[in-house]
Design a protein around this motif. Structure first.
Motif, PDB file in Angstrom:
ATOM      1  N   ASN A  27      -0.918  16.830  -2.887  1.00 26.86           N
ATOM      2  CA  ASN A  27      -0.292  16.316  -1.667  1.00 26.86           C
ATOM      3  C   ASN A  27      -0.682  17.098  -0.428  1.00 26.86           C
ATOM      4  O   ASN A  27      -0.886  16.525   0.645  1.00 26.86           O
ATOM      5  N   GLU A  28      -0.805  18.433  -0.539  1.00 24.47           N
ATOM      6  CA  GLU A  28      -1.122  19.230   0.648  1.00 24.47           C
ATOM      7  C   GLU A  28      -2.525  18.924   1.182  1.00 24.47           C
ATOM      8  O   GLU A  28      -2.770  18.948   2.378  1.00 24.47           O
ATOM      9  N   TYR A  29      -3.474  18.593   0.293  1.00 23.11           N
ATOM     10  CA  TYR A  29      -4.817  18.195   0.744  1.00 23.11           C
ATOM     11  C   TYR A  29      -4.764  16.842   1.433  1.00 23.11           C
ATOM     12  O   TYR A  29      -5.427  16.615   2.439  1.00 23.11           O
ATOM     13  N   ALA A  30      -3.982  15.931   0.881  1.00 27.99           N
ATOM     14  CA  ALA A  30      -3.863  14.604   1.477  1.00 27.99           C
ATOM     15  C   ALA A  30      -3.261  14.700   2.874  1.00 27.99           C
ATOM     16  O   ALA A  30      -3.740  14.055   3.808  1.00 27.99           O
ATOM     17  N   LEU A  31      -2.241  15.520   3.026  1.00 26.69           N
ATOM     18  CA  LEU A  31      -1.615  15.675   4.336  1.00 26.69           C
ATOM     19  C   LEU A  31      -2.563  16.347   5.324  1.00 26.69           C
ATOM     20  O   LEU A  31      -2.675  15.919   6.478  1.00 26.69           O
ATOM     21  N   ALA A  32      -3.253  17.394   4.895  1.00 25.79           N
ATOM     22  CA  ALA A  32      -4.158  18.122   5.782  1.00 25.79           C
ATOM     23  C   ALA A  32      -5.348  17.267   6.212  1.00 25.79           C
ATOM     24  O   ALA A  32      -5.844  17.399   7.334  1.00 25.79           O
ATOM     25  N   ASN A  33      -5.816  16.389   5.334  1.00 29.29           N
ATOM     26  CA  ASN A  33      -6.987  15.563   5.637  1.00 29.29           C
ATOM     27  C   ASN A  33      -6.621  14.161   6.109  1.00 29.29           C
ATOM     28  O   ASN A  33      -7.500  13.323   6.288  1.00 29.29           O
ATOM     29  N   HIS A  34      -5.335  13.890   6.307  1.00 26.39           N
ATOM     30  CA  HIS A  34      -4.851  12.588   6.779  1.00 26.39           C
ATOM     31  C   HIS A  34      -5.354  11.447   5.893  1.00 26.39           C
ATOM     32  O   HIS A  34      -5.861  10.440   6.369  1.00 26.39           O
ATOM     33  N   VAL A  35      -5.200  11.628   4.577  1.00 22.51           N
ATOM     34  CA  VAL A  35      -5.641  10.634   3.597  1.00 22.51           C
ATOM     35  C   VAL A  35      -4.411  10.088   2.885  1.00 22.51           C
ATOM     36  O   VAL A  35      -3.579  10.855   2.414  1.00 22.51           O
ATOM     37  N   GLN A  36      -4.294   8.765   2.844  1.00 25.18           N
ATOM     38  CA  GLN A  36      -3.227   8.134   2.078  1.00 25.18           C
ATOM     39  C   GLN A  36      -3.709   8.052   0.634  1.00 25.18           C
ATOM     40  O   GLN A  36      -4.535   7.209   0.305  1.00 25.18           O
ATOM     41  N   HIS A  37      -3.235   8.966  -0.193  1.00 34.07           N
ATOM     42  CA  HIS A  37      -3.745   9.076  -1.559  1.00 34.07           C
ATOM     43  C   HIS A  37      -2.597   9.428  -2.492  1.00 34.07           C
ATOM     44  O   HIS A  37      -1.912  10.416  -2.276  1.00 34.07           O
ATOM     45  N   PRO A  38      -2.380   8.636  -3.527  1.00 35.98           N
ATOM     46  CA  PRO A  38      -1.371   9.017  -4.521  1.00 35.98           C
ATOM     47  C   PRO A  38      -1.781  10.323  -5.207  1.00 35.98           C
ATOM     48  O   PRO A  38      -2.949  10.694  -5.196  1.00 35.98           O
ATOM     49  N   ARG A  39      -0.826  10.988  -5.808  1.00 33.72           N
ATOM     50  CA  ARG A  39      -1.132  12.248  -6.486  1.00 33.72           C
ATOM     51  C   ARG A  39      -2.177  12.049  -7.580  1.00 33.72           C
ATOM     52  O   ARG A  39      -3.076  12.863  -7.750  1.00 33.72           O
ATOM     53  N   ASN A  40      -2.091  10.969  -8.350  1.00 39.95           N
ATOM     54  CA  ASN A  40      -3.059  10.653  -9.398  1.00 39.95           C
ATOM     55  C   ASN A  40      -3.452   9.187  -9.302  1.00 39.95           C
ATOM     56  O   ASN A  40      -2.602   8.325  -9.097  1.00 39.95           O
ATOM     57  N   VAL A  41      -4.746   8.937  -9.466  1.00 39.57           N
ATOM     58  CA  VAL A  41      -5.270   7.570  -9.547  1.00 39.57           C
ATOM     59  C   VAL A  41      -5.984   7.464 -10.879  1.00 39.57           C
ATOM     60  O   VAL A  41      -6.828   8.307 -11.207  1.00 39.57           O
ATOM     61  N   TYR A  42      -5.645   6.455 -11.669  1.00 42.14           N
ATOM     62  CA  TYR A  42      -6.263   6.253 -12.978  1.00 42.14           C
ATOM     63  C   TYR A  42      -7.018   4.929 -12.999  1.00 42.14           C
ATOM     64  O   TYR A  42      -6.533   3.932 -12.478  1.00 42.14           O
ATOM     65  N   VAL A  43      -8.197   4.944 -13.628  1.00 43.63           N
ATOM     66  CA  VAL A  43      -8.968   3.728 -13.871  1.00 43.63           C
ATOM     67  C   VAL A  43      -9.315   3.722 -15.351  1.00 43.63           C
ATOM     68  O   VAL A  43      -9.899   4.688 -15.861  1.00 43.63           O
ATOM     69  N   ALA A  44      -8.938   2.674 -16.046  1.00 45.97           N
ATOM     70  CA  ALA A  44      -9.211   2.581 -17.483  1.00 45.97           C
ATOM     71  C   ALA A  44     -10.697   2.301 -17.706  1.00 45.97           C
ATOM     72  O   ALA A  44     -11.284   1.439 -17.045  1.00 45.97           O
ATOM     73  N   GLU A  45     -11.295   3.035 -18.634  1.00 49.12           N
ATOM     74  CA  GLU A  45     -12.705   2.831 -18.949  1.00 49.12           C
ATOM     75  C   GLU A  45     -12.962   1.414 -19.452  1.00 49.12           C
ATOM     76  O   GLU A  45     -13.988   0.819 -19.141  1.00 49.12           O
ATOM     77  N   ARG A  46     -12.006   0.860 -20.182  1.00 57.04           N
ATOM     78  CA  ARG A  46     -12.183  -0.499 -20.724  1.00 57.04           C
ATOM     79  C   ARG A  46     -12.331  -1.534 -19.612  1.00 57.04           C
ATOM     80  O   ARG A  46     -12.888  -2.600 -19.822  1.00 57.04           O
ATOM     81  N   ASP A  47     -11.838  -1.220 -18.404  1.00 59.68           N
ATOM     82  CA  ASP A  47     -11.971  -2.135 -17.271  1.00 59.68           C
ATOM     83  C   ASP A  47     -13.330  -2.008 -16.589  1.00 59.68           C
ATOM     84  O   ASP A  47     -13.754  -2.912 -15.878  1.00 59.68           O
ATOM     85  N   ILE A  48     -13.996  -0.889 -16.800  1.00 53.22           N
ATOM     86  CA  ILE A  48     -15.271  -0.622 -16.133  1.00 53.22           C
ATOM     87  C   ILE A  48     -16.460  -1.017 -16.996  1.00 53.22           C
ATOM     88  O   ILE A  48     -17.466  -1.514 -16.486  1.00 53.22           O
ATOM     89  N   VAL A  49     -16.353  -0.812 -18.289  1.00 47.82           N
ATOM     90  CA  VAL A  49     -17.501  -0.987 -19.192  1.00 47.82           C
ATOM     91  C   VAL A  49     -18.115  -2.388 -19.146  1.00 47.82           C
ATOM     92  O   VAL A  49     -19.339  -2.506 -19.077  1.00 47.82           O
ATOM     93  N   PRO A  50     -17.348  -3.472 -19.144  1.00 48.61           N
ATOM     94  CA  PRO A  50     -17.999  -4.790 -19.092  1.00 48.61           C
ATOM     95  C   PRO A  50     -18.869  -4.990 -17.846  1.00 48.61           C
ATOM     96  O   PRO A  50     -19.987  -5.496 -17.939  1.00 48.61           O
TER      97      PRO A  50
END
Length: 106
Positions: A27-50
């Motif tokens: 969170n402190e990096y997001a605030l310092a860099n003015h980035v709207q970013h959740p603490r964690n972002v997940y992308v499932a590999e099964r969604d990318i592979v096809p």
């Protein structure tokens, strides 16, 4: 794999027996860099592979000129590798191989 929100490299992550890519952004990096970013972002590999498989099929498909062009573009996309970017383990192995080659020449 890069995060679409911050552009940072995502890490591989295993959860419940499935492969994911994760961008963990404090969170402190997001605030310092003015980035709207959740603490964690997940992308499932099964969604990318096809989509990745389809791209690879097209990129390496005949005619032969497409293969040459794809290899040339993949090579051009690699970062410049100089002596300062070689991992210490690789440098050590390269020295061992060079010593073995020298012995073989003798």
């Amino acid at each position: 794999m890069l995060c679409g929100l911050c552009g940072r490299k995502m890490q591989s992550h295993q959860a419940h027996g499935a492969a994911y890519y994760r961008c963990r952004y404090p969170n402190e990096y997001a605030l310092a860099n003015h980035v709207q970013h959740p603490r964690n972002v997940y992308v499932a590999e099964r969604d990318i592979v096809p989509a990745l498989d389809n791209w690879l099929l097209k990129a390496f498909a005949p005619p032969p000129h497409r293969l040459t062009d794809t290899i040339r573009r993949l090579h051009a996309a690699q970062p410049e590798a100089g002596p300062s970017t070689v991992a210490p383990e690789i440098a050590t192995v390269n020295k061992i191989i060079a010593a073995c080659d020298a012995k073989l020449v003798q």
